[in-house]
Every structure is written in structure tokens, then in C-alpha cells.
Scaffold this active site. Structure first.
Site, mmCIF file in Angstrom:
data_model
loop_
_atom_site.group_PDB
_atom_site.id
_atom_site.type_symbol
_atom_site.label_atom_id
_atom_site.label_comp_id
_atom_site.label_asym_id
_atom_site.label_seq_id
_atom_site.Cartn_x
_atom_site.Cartn_y
_atom_site.Cartn_z
ATOM 1 N N VAL A 69 0.865 -1.179 0.000
ATOM 2 C CA VAL A 69 0.000 0.000 0.000
ATOM 3 C C VAL A 69 0.902 1.231 0.000
ATOM 4 C CG1 VAL A 69 -1.805 1.277 1.212
ATOM 5 C CG2 VAL A 69 -1.811 -1.231 1.248
ATOM 6 N N GLY A 114 3.797 4.184 3.813
ATOM 7 C CA GLY A 114 3.346 2.996 3.103
ATOM 8 C C GLY A 114 3.439 1.780 4.006
ATOM 9 N N LYS A 115 2.934 0.660 3.549
ATOM 10 C CA LYS A 115 3.014 -0.589 4.305
ATOM 11 C C LYS A 115 2.758 -1.736 3.351
ATOM 12 C CE LYS A 115 3.810 -1.839 8.608
ATOM 13 N NZ LYS A 115 4.792 -1.212 9.507
ATOM 14 N N GLY A 116 3.323 -2.897 3.655
ATOM 15 C CA GLY A 116 3.120 -4.044 2.783
ATOM 16 C C GLY A 116 3.299 -5.341 3.535
ATOM 17 N N ASP A 155 9.041 -5.844 9.676
ATOM 18 C CA ASP A 155 7.922 -5.671 10.609
ATOM 19 C C ASP A 155 7.712 -7.051 11.226
ATOM 20 O OD1 ASP A 155 5.669 -3.525 11.279
ATOM 21 O OD2 ASP A 155 4.613 -5.421 11.086
#
Length: 461
Positions: A69, A114-116, A155
């Protein structure tokens, strides 16, 4: 903004938490045009979803979903971690990416949000299986990231090992070495203090909370600190608390909580390091609970969180495991136990009900009589801050000393605290003697910085 979206409870919670804070301040009264900015910033610039096909050790084809994202690039390249966990879905990644925008803004560094990740579960997998998955995952992700475009990091479920596997595949495909991932190994572009950064940072942040609330008379010395989790954040927060003279009275993992027997004593640094060793082996802390060295000193409660299972006083609570790990009832229990400071080492560690309990108590009680709550976007910004410092070192092809990075981290956390404090005083007027709302101040400070940049870029008008 939520009515036309699919059911995304985690993202909806994060959005409503920010929106309610802005509504309950004077921000929209002073700058009503910011309502439009909130609508724009709540929609990701880009959402990437892809399949990840890999082969297990039995030669069987396995399929997982991969996501990235890319939420907002107003302040710099998209920046945020990759999470490998079976619970990963688009709602969770949108919530994390949304929070990341404002967290990154609070660091003062040039980073977007952002993040994924993937619904892949690394637990129970061999090194070879994890490597094959990471290679397949990066084969697709590499088309969408770059040092000046999008810089992921680790993460939950993504350690230095996974970062290394993914970096190697990126380098093979793109034929270039660049700082496209952070959390790298120290010998190939990583930054000192990066593994410790989130845990150290949350403790540095709480130090300023304690000093402000006590008028400079108190510190961590003598404080009883309840911590949840037992990963990197919890481990290094615990070690820093011990270093500063505090007592760590609990840790936990997904299977249960390990709490101190009685009202005296603390985890030692050696015991924290023992827990770190079993976590590297992807084992549970339940395996330690039966050992003589631990069973005589600690109590293990299967399936529980620590907050309601601790004997005696709690001065500081640091939720450092995962989202929504402090409920409304647990928030009331912490207040009843005498807790004065709670800061999230995890992202959105408290439910909205818990935040409401903390904020109502702060509003109703002057100064040191209240519990003071700090949201994750401010308190745990140390991790992404040092990721930003790693990006800076990679760009300049230099390596800073441990002391240099730690000094910069301390300054960033101090600025983060002061920024939230001063913004809260500007936009939210508490009753006489009541501590300012750090959740309001941090939300408004992060939001206004991003909104102004977006306006200057022509993203809203």
C-alpha cells in the site's frame, strides 16, 4: 468517507481515531479547508496486490497473497515495513500505512507513508522455505520500489534474515546496489541501533513524559514497568528501562504472559537476553516458564495478556506486541493499578474504547493524578526514524557510529514529544492543571504537516 468502502475494520478504526481528534480540536474551526485534505489523505495513492508462488521442502506448490500500500508520498518516498503473518489483509495494511504517514511526518525526516506484506506465516518454516518465499515475493515487489520511490523495511515476521534474502533478489534482478530496504545487516549497509530503535525510542519518549509531568523531579528510576510482547520492540524497551533504573515486571507473546511473582524485583538483562535467544529460534516463552530459573521468579498465564495479571503497582505500561492489545476493561485495570504513563510500542496498541478511558481520566484529573497516554504514531516513531537515518547513510555511502545514531534518535524523540505537546496546547484547551492530550497533539501535528505539503503539490485545493 467510509460508506463506499468494503468492510475494513482496522482501517476504519484508524481513520475514525484521527478524524475524531481533528473534529474535537479547534483545527477545523481555524482552518475549515483541512476537511478536504482529510478526505484526500485517507485514500491511498496506490494499492498493489499480487500472488506469491513458491515451493516448500516437499516440492509442493504454495500460494500466498502479497501487498504493498503506497499511501502518501507528499513528504518523501513511501516508507513503511513489510509484515509476514497469516492475519495480514488489506484492511490491516491500510491502517498501518495510514498511521505511518503521520508517524513519519512527526520524525521531521523526508519520508512518505506505506506498508506491505503477505499472509505467509514464517513460523514452522525452514530457512530454505523462507528464502524461496522471499525470492518469489521480491521478484514481483521489485517492480514497484526503489531508493527514491518506496523503501520497505521489516515488521512482524520480517527480520534481518528476510530483509537479506529480499535485498539479494532485488540486487540480482535490478543489477544495482541501493538502499531499497532498511533493516539491513551491519556489514552491508545497515545502521547501528536499528534493531534497538523502536524499543529505545519509546523509552526515550516516555522519559520526556515523566519529566514533564513531574516538573523534572522524576525519571524511570524506581518505576515498575509492564511490557507486553517479547520481540525486538519489547526486548530493547525492557533493556533500556533496566539501564535507566526501572523494573520490568512483565513480557508476553501470542500464547501467554510471563509476569513477576510478587511485588518486588525485575527481569534482569540476562533474562531478557535469554528470551531474545528463544525468539530467534521462533519458540514460545512458555518453554522458559517451566525452567527452574524462571518458574521460581515468574508466573506464566497461558492465553492471557499481562495488564490484569500483575501483582502490585504499575507505574508505566508499554504495549509492544500488536494492535488492539489493551481493551477498555484493561485500561480501567491499569488505572486502578496506579499506572500514570502508557505509551504504545506497537501500532494502535489500544482499542478506541481504551483510548477513551485514558483520555477521560486525563481530562478529569489534574497533572500527576492522571494517566497520560501517548499513541504509537508518536511513541514508537524511533524505528522508522532510524530507518530514515539508514537511508541517509546509504545515500552518502557512510556509516555513523553507535553514539551518533543514538544521539540523533534521542533528539528526534525529544522533538516528537515537544511537537505533540505544543500542538496540543495550540488546538486543544484542557482544564486548569490538566496535562495536554498527546494523542490530539500528535495527530494534528502530523496531519497538518502532510496536508500543507499536499496542498503545495496541488493534491487538494
Amino acid at each position: 468517507m467510509m460508506q463506499n468502502l468494503p468492510f475494513e475494520p482496522e482501517f476504519e478504526q484508524a481513520y475514525k481515531e484521527l478524524a475524531s481528534t481533528l473534529e474535537n480540536s479547534t483545527l477545523f474551526q481555524k482552518k475549515p479547508e483541512y476537511r478536504k485534505a482529510l478526505q484526500v489523505v485517507s485514500v491511498p495513492e496506490r494499492v498493489i496486490q499480487f500472488r506469491v508462488v513458491w515451493e516448500d521442502d516437499k516440492g509442493q506448490v504454495q500460494i500466498n497473497r502479497g501487498y504493498r500500500v503506497q499511501f502518501n508520498s507528499a513528504l518523501g518516498p513511501y516508507k513503511g515495513g513489510l509484515r509476514f503473518h497469516p492475519t495480514v489483509n488489506l484492511s490491516i495494511l491500510k491502517f498501518l500505512g495510514f498511521e505511518q504517514i503521520f508517524k513519519n511526518a512527526l520524525t521531521g525526516l523526508n519520508m512518505g507513508g506505506g506498508k506491505g506484506g503477505s499472509d505467509f506465516d514464517p513460523k514452522g518454516k525452514t530457512d530454505n522455505e523462507i528464502r524461496r518465499f522471499c525470492v518469489s515475493f521480491m521478484t514481483e515487489l521489485c517492480k514497484h520500489i526503489g531508493a527514491d520511490t518506496d523503501v520497505p523495511a521489516g515488521d512482524i515476521g520480517v527480520t534481518g534474515r528476510e530483509v537479506g534474502f529480499m535485498f539479494g533478489q532485488y540486487k540480482k534482478i535490478r543489477n544495482q546496489w541501493e538502499g531499497v530496504l532498511t533493516g539491513k545487516g551491519g556489514s552491508w549497509g545497515g545502521s547501528l541501533i536499528r534493531p534497538e530503535a523502536t524499543g529505545y525510542g519509546v523509552v526515550y519518549y516516555v522519559e520526556h513524559m515523566i519529566q514533564h509531568a513531574s516538573g523534572g523531579k522524576e525519571s524511570f528510576a524506581g518505576k515498575r514497568v509492564a511490557i507486553s510482547g517479547s520481540g525486538n520492540v519489547a526486548q530493547y524497551a525492557a533493556l533500556k528501562v533496566i539501564e535507566l533504573g526501572g523494573s520490568v515486571i512483565s513480557l508476553s507473546d501470542s500464547q501467554g504472559a510471563l509476569v513477576l511473582n510478587g511485588e518486588e524485583g525485575s527481569f534482569t538483562a540476562e533474562e531478557i537476553n535469554t528470551i531474545a535467544e528463544i525468539k530467534v529460534q521462533r519458540k514460545q516463552i512458555a518453554e522458559l516458564a517451566t525452567q527452574d530459573a524462571f518458574s521460581s521468579k515468574f508466573k506464566y498465564i497461558p492465553g492471557a495478556r499481562p495488564w490484569t495479571n500483575i501483582a502490585g503497582r504499575i507505574d508505566v505500561a508499554l504495549p509492544s506486541a500488536t494492535q488492539n492489545e489493551v481493551s477498555g476493561d484493561e485500561a480501567k485495570a491499569l488505572i486502578a493499578a496506579g499506572c500514570k504513563f502508557i505509551a504504545e510500542g506497537s501500532n494502535m496498541g489500544s482499542t478506541q474504547e481504551a483510548i477513551d478511558v485514558f483520555e477521560a481520566h486525563r481530562d478529569a484529573n489534574p497533572g500527576a493524578a492522571a494517566i497520560w497516554y501517548a499513541p504509537g504514531k508518536a511513541a514508537n516513531a524511533g524505528g522508522v526514524a532510524v530507518s530514515g537515518l539508514e537511508m541517509a547513510q546509504n545515500s552518502a555511502r557512510v556509516n555513523w557510529s553507535r553514539e551518533e545514531v543514538d544521539s540523533r534518535l534521542k533528539k528526534i524523540m525529544e522533538d516528537c514529544f515537544n511537537n505533540g505537546l505544543s500542538t496540543a496546547k495550540e488546538y486543544v484547551t484542557p482544564a486548569e492543571g490538566v496535562l495536554p492530550s498527546l494523542v490530539a497533539g500528535s495527530n494534528i501535528a502530523g496531519f497538518t504537516k502532510v496536508a500543507e505539503a499536499m496542498k503545495e503539490h496541488g493534491d487538494w485545493w
